[in-house]
Design a protein around this motif. Structure first.
Motif, mmCIF file in Angstrom:
data_model
loop_
_atom_site.group_PDB
_atom_site.id
_atom_site.type_symbol
_atom_site.label_atom_id
_atom_site.label_comp_id
_atom_site.label_asym_id
_atom_site.label_seq_id
_atom_site.Cartn_x
_atom_site.Cartn_y
_atom_site.Cartn_z
ATOM 1 N N ALA A 1 0.829 -1.209 0.000
ATOM 2 C CA ALA A 1 0.000 0.000 0.000
ATOM 3 C C ALA A 1 0.859 1.253 0.000
ATOM 4 C CB ALA A 1 -0.925 -0.006 1.219
ATOM 5 N N SER A 2 2.017 1.198 0.657
ATOM 6 C CA SER A 2 2.903 2.357 0.698
ATOM 7 C C SER A 2 3.499 2.658 -0.672
ATOM 8 C CB SER A 2 4.023 2.126 1.710
ATOM 9 O OG SER A 2 3.500 1.975 3.017
ATOM 10 N N VAL A 3 3.723 1.621 -1.465
ATOM 11 C CA VAL A 3 4.247 1.841 -2.816
ATOM 12 C C VAL A 3 3.231 2.605 -3.657
ATOM 13 C CG1 VAL A 3 5.006 0.718 -4.940
ATOM 14 C CG2 VAL A 3 5.736 -0.182 -2.737
ATOM 15 N N SER A 4 1.965 2.237 -3.543
ATOM 16 C CA SER A 4 0.911 2.912 -4.303
ATOM 17 C C SER A 4 0.588 4.281 -3.728
ATOM 18 C CB SER A 4 -0.361 2.047 -4.316
ATOM 19 O OG SER A 4 -0.110 0.789 -4.900
ATOM 20 N N GLY A 5 0.694 4.428 -2.410
ATOM 21 C CA GLY A 5 0.304 5.679 -1.771
ATOM 22 C C GLY A 5 -1.170 5.678 -1.445
ATOM 23 N N ALA A 6 -1.604 6.741 -0.794
ATOM 24 C CA ALA A 6 -3.014 6.823 -0.378
ATOM 25 C C ALA A 6 -3.952 7.092 -1.538
ATOM 26 C CB ALA A 6 -3.173 7.908 0.685
ATOM 27 N N GLY A 7 -3.442 7.720 -2.590
ATOM 28 C CA GLY A 7 -4.269 8.054 -3.750
ATOM 29 C C GLY A 7 -3.396 8.301 -4.963
ATOM 30 N N PRO A 8 -4.007 8.595 -6.106
ATOM 31 C CA PRO A 8 -3.236 8.790 -7.344
ATOM 32 C C PRO A 8 -2.226 9.925 -7.266
ATOM 33 C CG PRO A 8 -5.578 8.531 -7.819
ATOM 34 C CD PRO A 8 -5.461 8.678 -6.339
ATOM 35 N N ASP A 9 -2.464 10.921 -6.389
ATOM 36 C CA ASP A 9 -1.567 12.067 -6.319
ATOM 37 C C ASP A 9 -0.560 11.975 -5.178
ATOM 38 O OD1 ASP A 9 -3.385 12.267 -4.295
ATOM 39 O OD2 ASP A 9 -3.787 14.424 -4.546
ATOM 40 N N SER A 10 -0.380 10.781 -4.598
ATOM 41 C CA SER A 10 0.530 10.640 -3.460
ATOM 42 C C SER A 10 1.986 10.842 -3.857
ATOM 43 C CB SER A 10 0.361 9.263 -2.814
ATOM 44 O OG SER A 10 -0.913 9.128 -2.243
ATOM 45 N N HIS A 11 2.374 10.317 -5.023
ATOM 46 C CA HIS A 11 3.768 10.390 -5.464
ATOM 47 C C HIS A 11 3.851 11.172 -6.768
ATOM 48 C CE1 HIS A 11 4.412 7.490 -2.360
ATOM 49 N NE2 HIS A 11 3.880 6.481 -3.032
ATOM 50 N N ASP A 12 4.692 12.204 -6.793
ATOM 51 C CA ASP A 12 4.901 12.931 -8.042
ATOM 52 C C ASP A 12 6.140 12.386 -8.745
ATOM 53 O OD1 ASP A 12 7.108 13.948 -6.709
ATOM 54 O OD2 ASP A 12 6.093 15.818 -6.147
ATOM 55 N N SER A 13 6.564 13.050 -9.814
ATOM 56 C CA SER A 13 7.658 12.541 -10.641
ATOM 57 C C SER A 13 9.014 12.630 -9.951
ATOM 58 C CB SER A 13 7.705 13.319 -11.962
ATOM 59 O OG SER A 13 7.875 14.703 -11.713
ATOM 60 N N THR A 14 9.099 13.376 -8.848
ATOM 61 C CA THR A 14 10.381 13.490 -8.144
ATOM 62 C C THR A 14 10.654 12.300 -7.229
ATOM 63 O OG1 THR A 14 9.376 14.726 -6.303
ATOM 64 C CG2 THR A 14 10.201 16.004 -8.178
ATOM 65 N N VAL A 15 9.617 11.504 -6.950
ATOM 66 C CA VAL A 15 9.756 10.354 -6.054
ATOM 67 C C VAL A 15 10.198 9.133 -6.859
ATOM 68 C CG1 VAL A 15 8.608 8.859 -4.397
ATOM 69 C CG2 VAL A 15 7.984 11.273 -4.527
ATOM 70 N N SER A 16 11.213 8.452 -6.371
ATOM 71 C CA SER A 16 11.677 7.217 -7.011
ATOM 72 C C SER A 16 11.671 6.097 -5.983
ATOM 73 C CB SER A 16 13.093 7.406 -7.575
ATOM 74 O OG SER A 16 14.021 7.595 -6.523
ATOM 75 N N LEU A 17 11.834 4.874 -6.456
ATOM 76 C CA LEU A 17 11.865 3.740 -5.539
ATOM 77 C C LEU A 17 13.071 3.824 -4.597
ATOM 78 C CD1 LEU A 17 10.826 0.736 -7.821
ATOM 79 C CD2 LEU A 17 9.499 1.822 -6.015
ATOM 80 N N THR A 18 14.158 4.409 -5.081
ATOM 81 C CA THR A 18 15.352 4.531 -4.240
ATOM 82 C C THR A 18 15.076 5.364 -2.993
ATOM 83 O OG1 THR A 18 16.715 4.394 -6.233
ATOM 84 C CG2 THR A 18 17.778 5.215 -4.230
ATOM 85 N N THR A 19 14.309 6.436 -3.162
ATOM 86 C CA THR A 19 13.988 7.294 -2.009
ATOM 87 C C THR A 19 12.796 6.775 -1.222
ATOM 88 O OG1 THR A 19 12.567 8.695 -3.418
ATOM 89 C CG2 THR A 19 14.883 9.308 -3.207
ATOM 90 N N LEU A 20 11.934 5.986 -1.878
ATOM 91 C CA LEU A 20 10.707 5.533 -1.228
ATOM 92 C C LEU A 20 10.915 4.274 -0.392
ATOM 93 C CD1 LEU A 20 7.669 6.124 -0.933
ATOM 94 C CD2 LEU A 20 7.272 4.696 -2.940
ATOM 95 N N LEU A 21 11.765 3.370 -0.847
ATOM 96 C CA LEU A 21 11.923 2.085 -0.167
ATOM 97 C C LEU A 21 12.390 2.207 1.287
ATOM 98 C CD1 LEU A 21 13.325 -0.268 -2.961
ATOM 99 C CD2 LEU A 21 11.052 -0.242 -1.940
ATOM 100 N N PRO A 22 13.338 3.076 1.619
ATOM 101 C CA PRO A 22 13.710 3.215 3.044
ATOM 102 C C PRO A 22 12.538 3.660 3.911
ATOM 103 C CG PRO A 22 15.377 4.205 1.632
ATOM 104 C CD PRO A 22 14.220 3.877 0.753
ATOM 105 N N ILE A 23 11.682 4.522 3.366
ATOM 106 C CA ILE A 23 10.513 4.979 4.128
ATOM 107 C C ILE A 23 9.553 3.809 4.355
ATOM 108 C CG2 ILE A 23 8.547 6.556 4.108
ATOM 109 C CD1 ILE A 23 10.192 8.410 2.322
ATOM 110 N N ILE A 24 9.350 3.012 3.318
ATOM 111 C CA ILE A 24 8.449 1.862 3.435
ATOM 112 C C ILE A 24 8.995 0.862 4.448
ATOM 113 C CG2 ILE A 24 7.470 -0.094 2.172
ATOM 114 C CD1 ILE A 24 7.441 1.660 -0.315
ATOM 115 N N ALA A 25 10.299 0.590 4.386
ATOM 116 C CA ALA A 25 10.915 -0.347 5.331
ATOM 117 C C ALA A 25 10.761 0.145 6.767
ATOM 118 C CB ALA A 25 12.388 -0.539 4.979
ATOM 119 N N HIS A 26 10.901 1.450 6.972
ATOM 120 C CA HIS A 26 10.747 2.013 8.316
ATOM 121 C C HIS A 26 9.311 1.838 8.807
ATOM 122 C CE1 HIS A 26 11.323 4.651 11.735
ATOM 123 N NE2 HIS A 26 10.246 5.338 11.363
ATOM 124 N N ARG A 27 8.330 2.057 7.929
ATOM 125 C CA ARG A 27 6.924 1.866 8.315
ATOM 126 C C ARG A 27 6.651 0.415 8.692
ATOM 127 N NH1 ARG A 27 4.164 5.131 3.257
ATOM 128 N NH2 ARG A 27 4.644 7.250 3.958
#
Length: 373
Positions: A60-86
């Motif tokens: 669910a964290s990869v998808s985000g809460a809605g279609p506008d959760s992640h913009d083009s500046t977000v990549s998996l490299t920056t997102l994965l540490p946040i997901i792992a922490h959650r």
């Protein structure tokens, strides 16, 4: 692991339906049902539910809460540490809430596996890895047996994989193998029927999504986007499978067209040529040859070469098929401009036992290697 349903969004722009993969549910169910006593089953069910929740949280964290959760500046490299922490925070809170024997058991498991609920998570990872490896093995065996001309065994291996793409691709290769067998038996009409079946299967597979949409080749540059960012992309192996399939289909079409010309069946030759031309025009619209990293498969080039070769073989047949008649082929050397022109003619002459003419054409081909390839 799963994903939010992009078609179910509430008035606040949030996803409201989550879809879990069947393989994950099956693995968690299998883990929970391994307990002996009733208390053991309850504990295993709790552990499996916790691991499932942690898995859903990551997806669910990869998808985000809605279609506008992640913009083009977000990549998996920056997102994965946040997901792992959650995920780790969730497991830590859940473990802290446990009391009594359950708390002792979970702490002991964490020490042994070096992660919270590691016994279940490692089981899930092993199940997924084994499942993926078995799929690769089954697919390779299905494709191998299909190419070797054993359709029953090929279909048996393909049917063991719950993916329509494997079954359709396997069926296409079985038909192509049957077509080549028919050509070896000098039965071009039977080969033409097999090719018609291949074309229907390919179009059907694209329409239902079992085969990758050819427009993806140009649209994504032969890549499979894992996320919004262009950097988060990997080579799409489905595209290479489709290119190999279409390339082999064009080759068999060429052989069938040339064989029908060599046999003197003008009606079949016109029919095969018309379908070949139509298929090549349909395929070339996708412009797959403009992507440098991918194999070049051009339908019109294959059709034109086959037409030139079939026309020359028809003239050779009408001239009496004189063995060793090098002068006949010398008159048509200007029409040999590619490997697609030389190869089929040499093969046809070798089939007819005309070693003198085939040797002469091969030497001419060798002398033009830099231009022809």
């Amino acid at each position: 692991f799963g994903e939010w349903d992009p078609h179910t969004i509430d008035t606040k722009g949030r996803y409201r339906r989550f879809v879990v993969r069947q393989i994950v549910l099956s693995a968690m169910t299998e883990w929970a049902e391994q307990g002996g006593t009733k208390s053991d089953q309850e504990e295993r069910l709790f552990d499996a539910a916790a691991a499932l929740c942690g898995t859903m949280l990551m997806a669910a964290s990869v998808s985000g809460a809605g279609p506008d959760s992640h913009d083009s500046t977000v990549s998996l490299t920056t997102l994965l540490p946040i997901i792992a922490h959650r995920r780790d925070e969730f497991y830590t809170r859940l473990t802290a809430q446990a009391t009594g024997a359950r708390a002792k058991r979970l702490k002991k498991v964490e020490q042994q596996t070096r992660q919270p609920f590691g016994h279940v998570r490692q089981f899930l990872n092993m199940q997924l890895a084994g499942y993926g490896a078995l799929q690769v093995q089954r697919r390779e065996l299905a494709m191998l047996f299909a190419r070797l001309g054993f359709p029953e065994i090929a279909r048996e291996h393909a049917a063991a994989i719950p993916a329509a793409s494997i079954r359709i691709e396997c069926e296409c290769l079985c038909e192509l193998s049957s077509a080549r067998d028919a050509l070896r038996r000098k039965a071009p009409q039977e080969a033409a029927r097999c090719l018609e079946a291949v074309e229907l299967l390919v179009r059907r597979g694209i329409d239902c999504g079992a085969i990758v949409d050819p427009w993806n080749i140009l649209g994504f540059g032969g890549q499979f986007p894992l996320f919004h960012s262009r950097d988060d992309a990997i080579p799409d192996n489905r595209i290479e499978s489709l290119l190999d399939l279409m390339g082999e289909t064009f080759n068999v079409y060429s052989e069938t067209l040339i064989e029908s010309a060599a046999e003197g069946d003008q009606s079949l030759q016109q029919s095969v040529s018309g379908r070949f031309d139509e298929l090549s025009i349909w395929w070339d619209q996708f412009a797959s040859d403009v992507i440098e990293e991918l194999p070049e498969v051009v339908g019109q080039e294959a059709w034109e070469s086959a037409m030139h070769v079939s026309a020359m073989l028809r003239q050779w047949r009408d001239a009496g098929q004189a063995a060793g008649d090098v002068s006949f082929w010398k008159q048509h050397l200007e029409r040999f401009h590619s490997a697609h022109s030389y190869g089929p003619v040499v093969a046809a002459l070798l089939d007819q036992g005309d070693h003198v003419a085939s040797f002469a054409l091969m030497m001419q081909w060798l002398s033009q290697l830099d231009e022809v390839g």
